[in-house]
Scaffold this active site. Sequence first.
Site, PDB file in Angstrom:
ATOM      1  N   GLY A 582      -5.242  -3.071  10.310  1.00  0.00           N
ATOM      2  CA  GLY A 582      -4.360  -4.216   9.403  1.00  0.00           C
ATOM      3  C   GLY A 582      -3.160  -2.867   9.872  1.00  0.00           C
ATOM      4  N   GLU A 583      -2.478  -3.158   8.493  1.00  0.00           N
ATOM      5  CA  GLU A 583      -1.260  -2.724   7.959  1.00  0.00           C
ATOM      6  C   GLU A 583      -0.788  -3.262   7.107  1.00  0.00           C
ATOM      7  OE1 GLU A 583       1.995  -1.869  10.647  1.00  0.00           O
ATOM      8  OE2 GLU A 583       1.586  -3.429  11.756  1.00  0.00           O
ATOM      9  N   GLY A 584      -0.009  -2.331   6.689  1.00  0.00           N
ATOM     10  CA  GLY A 584       0.688  -2.738   4.785  1.00  0.00           C
ATOM     11  C   GLY A 584       1.863  -2.066   4.911  1.00  0.00           C
ATOM     12  N   GLN A 585       2.046  -2.255   3.587  1.00  0.00           N
ATOM     13  CA  GLN A 585       3.658  -1.606   3.251  1.00  0.00           C
ATOM     14  C   GLN A 585       3.666  -0.255   3.599  1.00  0.00           C
ATOM     15  OE1 GLN A 585       4.939  -2.711  -0.722  1.00  0.00           O
ATOM     16  NE2 GLN A 585       7.601  -1.758  -0.332  1.00  0.00           N
ATOM     17  N   GLU A 588      -1.947   2.291   6.993  1.00  0.00           N
ATOM     18  CA  GLU A 588      -2.395   1.255   7.804  1.00  0.00           C
ATOM     19  C   GLU A 588      -4.096   1.877   7.607  1.00  0.00           C
ATOM     20  OE1 GLU A 588      -1.763   3.277  11.377  1.00  0.00           O
ATOM     21  OE2 GLU A 588       0.750   1.844  11.753  1.00  0.00           O
ATOM     22  N   LYS A 620      -8.090   4.013   5.524  1.00  0.00           N
ATOM     23  CA  LYS A 620      -7.175   3.853   5.182  1.00  0.00           C
ATOM     24  C   LYS A 620      -6.437   4.561   5.479  1.00  0.00           C
ATOM     25  CE  LYS A 620      -8.429   0.784   0.941  1.00  0.00           C
ATOM     26  NZ  LYS A 620      -8.096   0.069   0.467  1.00  0.00           N
ATOM     27  N   ASP A 724      -7.461 -10.194  -5.821  1.00  0.00           N
ATOM     28  CA  ASP A 724      -6.971 -10.880  -4.355  1.00  0.00           C
ATOM     29  C   ASP A 724      -8.428 -11.439  -4.154  1.00  0.00           C
ATOM     30  OD1 ASP A 724      -5.691 -12.158  -1.730  1.00  0.00           O
ATOM     31  OD2 ASP A 724      -5.574  -9.627  -1.021  1.00  0.00           O
TER      32      ASP A 724
END
Length: 869
Positions: A582-585, A588, A620, A724
């Site tokens: 996955g990846e975020g702002q 990755e 991460k 979350d």
Amino acid sequence: MLLYLLLVLQTKANAQIDPAHCRYPLGMEDGRIKDTDISASSQWYETTGPQFARLNREEGDGAWCPAGPLEPADVQYLQLDLRQLTFVTVVGTQGRYARSSGNEFARMYRLDYSRDGRVWISWTNRLGKKIIEGNDNAYTSVIKDLHPPVIARYLRIIPVTAICTTVCMRVELYGCPWTDGLIAYSTPEGQILSSPGHPIATLNDSTYDGVLERRRLSGGLGQLTDGVTGQDDFLQTHQYNVWPGYDYVGWSNDSLGPGYVEVEFVFDRMRNFTSMKVHSNNMFSRGVKIFSSVSCWFKPRLIADWEAEPVEFHTVLDDRNPSARYVTVPLGWRTAKGLRCRFFFADVWMMFSEISFRSVNSAIPTQSPPVITSSHPTEDSSMRTTLDTVTTPNKGASTDDNSTSILIGCLVTIILLLVVIIFLILWCQYVCKVLEKAPRRILKEEQTVRLSSSSDTIVLQSPPVPPRVSQMDPHYERVFLLDPQYQGPAVPRNNLPELSQSAEASGFGGGYAEPDVTQCTPHQCFQSSVPHYAETDIVSLQGVTGSNMYAVPAVTVDSLTRKDISVGEFPRHRLHFREKLGEGQFGEVHLCEAEGLLEFLGENTPLPEWDGRPVLVAVKQLRPDATNNARNDFLKEIKIMSRLKDPNIIRLLCVCVSSDPLCMVTEYMENGDLNMFLSQREMESTLTHANNIPSVSMSDLLHMSAQISSGMRYLASLNFVHRDLATRNCLLDRRLTIKIADFGMSRNLYSSDYYRIQGRAVLPIRWMAWESILLGKFTTASDVWAFGVTLWEIFTLCKEQPYSLLTDEQVIENSGEFFRSQGRQIFLSAPPPCPPSLFELMMRCWSRDISNRPSFNCLYQALRPHVTH
């Protein structure tokens, strides 16, 4: 209505897919399929990665090549995400030529496909063969038709070899969009027609890709959606080397008993249905006729009850023309995700070869759905029905005379539609600017937030509402909708009661113990036992995913910044990349193989005993161009996570922070996340055992719930706020131990679970407490609310998104109803297998007042008897 008229005109032109014409390239060669939508189980080098598997292209080293020589028993695949359901008819393949420097190709391959990315199906041709012949040289493209075609979003091309050899592939897919949206139908098993003087006709659904149990097909698609319509004589077929009756699925009235055939349909999303087209045989000389009537029931979501009022349609039977024909059944603009239609016999046999639907993707519920019948049709309605159900071979000049008026009508409709769209775009831009610039309103108790008209047709079970308080909490008088800048007032710690350990759990009845929550009183183990830090007391770490995970009291972060990290520095060169998770702002998440990790960790390793397999880890990684704030948050996250040591919390194993890019290495869970794990299973029963269907028992679900409550109890004891909590953030290892993590937001698979506020944040609003949405207030109490939603997910086996009938905006409006507490708020309904006392526990998690929500300690005490050791 103009939009709907245009859509109806469009579906009239292409309501039924023709495999002979549905042969358009889907985008490998021309780049419409993006590199991010192409993945593989492995690759030899970066220059032979999956992104280079494009037909007739020579980028990189010329093709996709799986790692190492391919053994006959190996399973390596190239996976394509088409981003929508697609009717795939042709596959083209090439080898690796690489401007005369390569000579690798696949002589054979298999094809697996999936409509949801969870359940994978192996393609077989009409004779049951799985292997497709591939290439015999490196440069010639080989085009193979798929008989039957495939309806899927995800496809895997799996090279097959009889000897150990190196293979490389380039591919292209051909087909067209599957606009019906139908993902499964369920019917009785087809039957055999045998009569003296005629060949035996086997009328089964031979290409059905679901399951057969108790003489009923379910969970798949087959000949009713393959685009091949049967001939007038059902004994004749379009295919070669098949049996008589192959093109039809047929049933006998004498065998079924009730006088009708019941077919259930499941769609990819809520749709607004205009009509259904059924291609039916009418060879009445052999006792076969089109159905006399049909009744269709609707339901808005898969776990809901069928709506009471069906749509009914009576067919005008024709005993003069034995031709097979399409019968168009109007569905009255009813909205649903599932349909159940009963087709009533007009003679001894009924045979279908194709069923298709006309619908609008954006479902708009009707206030009072009409019941459509034509048992006593007028002259005009009889004429319309006859035109729809009887094939008229010679339309002659009447069609030519009307073509000009139809074209003019279409053009006028398109022009009007464009005007409406332009007006809507301008209006939306104006509204957005007003919302951004205008000051937030103060919502008063007497004001109401009204759901849109679609709420009038929502059928949600509303259990008893938790008791209200006599007065409005003064902390909640000023509500700033979705404003993350709002700072809630802090609660003085000296006003908080002490934590009580007196909560107990009683035994279960009926083989399972139901959680006993009656002993958890507000003065003992409810949420008042845990400090409720306001936003002024909380420091939120952005993290790699760009989310606000593990918010902690500011004093804790300050003290941690002065301490060393309690995990070791792992040699970066020993991390071997496998795939991107996955990846975020700001970074990755990668799946890596960690060479020598067990020796590095030594005796204190939290990993299970080594069984000879490579040690896989989740890494991460912060992007080198990340901001200084993101870099500082990343280091703080490392320091905090290095001290989280609980069997139900994801464990930080080591770090790579001596040089850029900064990395943290955590445990990797082989069984993925709980959402995907449960959605691929059914509740345990004799049927699941008999058919080897993956299943879970009630005790399994209770055990999972207890593990999550244990992990959250640990976080709450440290005053950590997760923000979350959901099944997508609960991972399972090979022993099915659950560990809570925070990867969910970084994965595109769950992007629809998050609501993006323009220019600000991304929030999982369907899991958030009302005070988090309205006040921006995140506490352990709001995590308890999310835990209740997570329990609901678990006991629905993650088959549905919470509040699936509500839009994101309606979810926000519903939180306003919780704020006002006037009894109009909508609750999630009780999942069918959920024990009543457990649903009562969920309801207490969703209490309007924080003090009435149970603490995680209370939740754990109620669920603890079901933790197996």
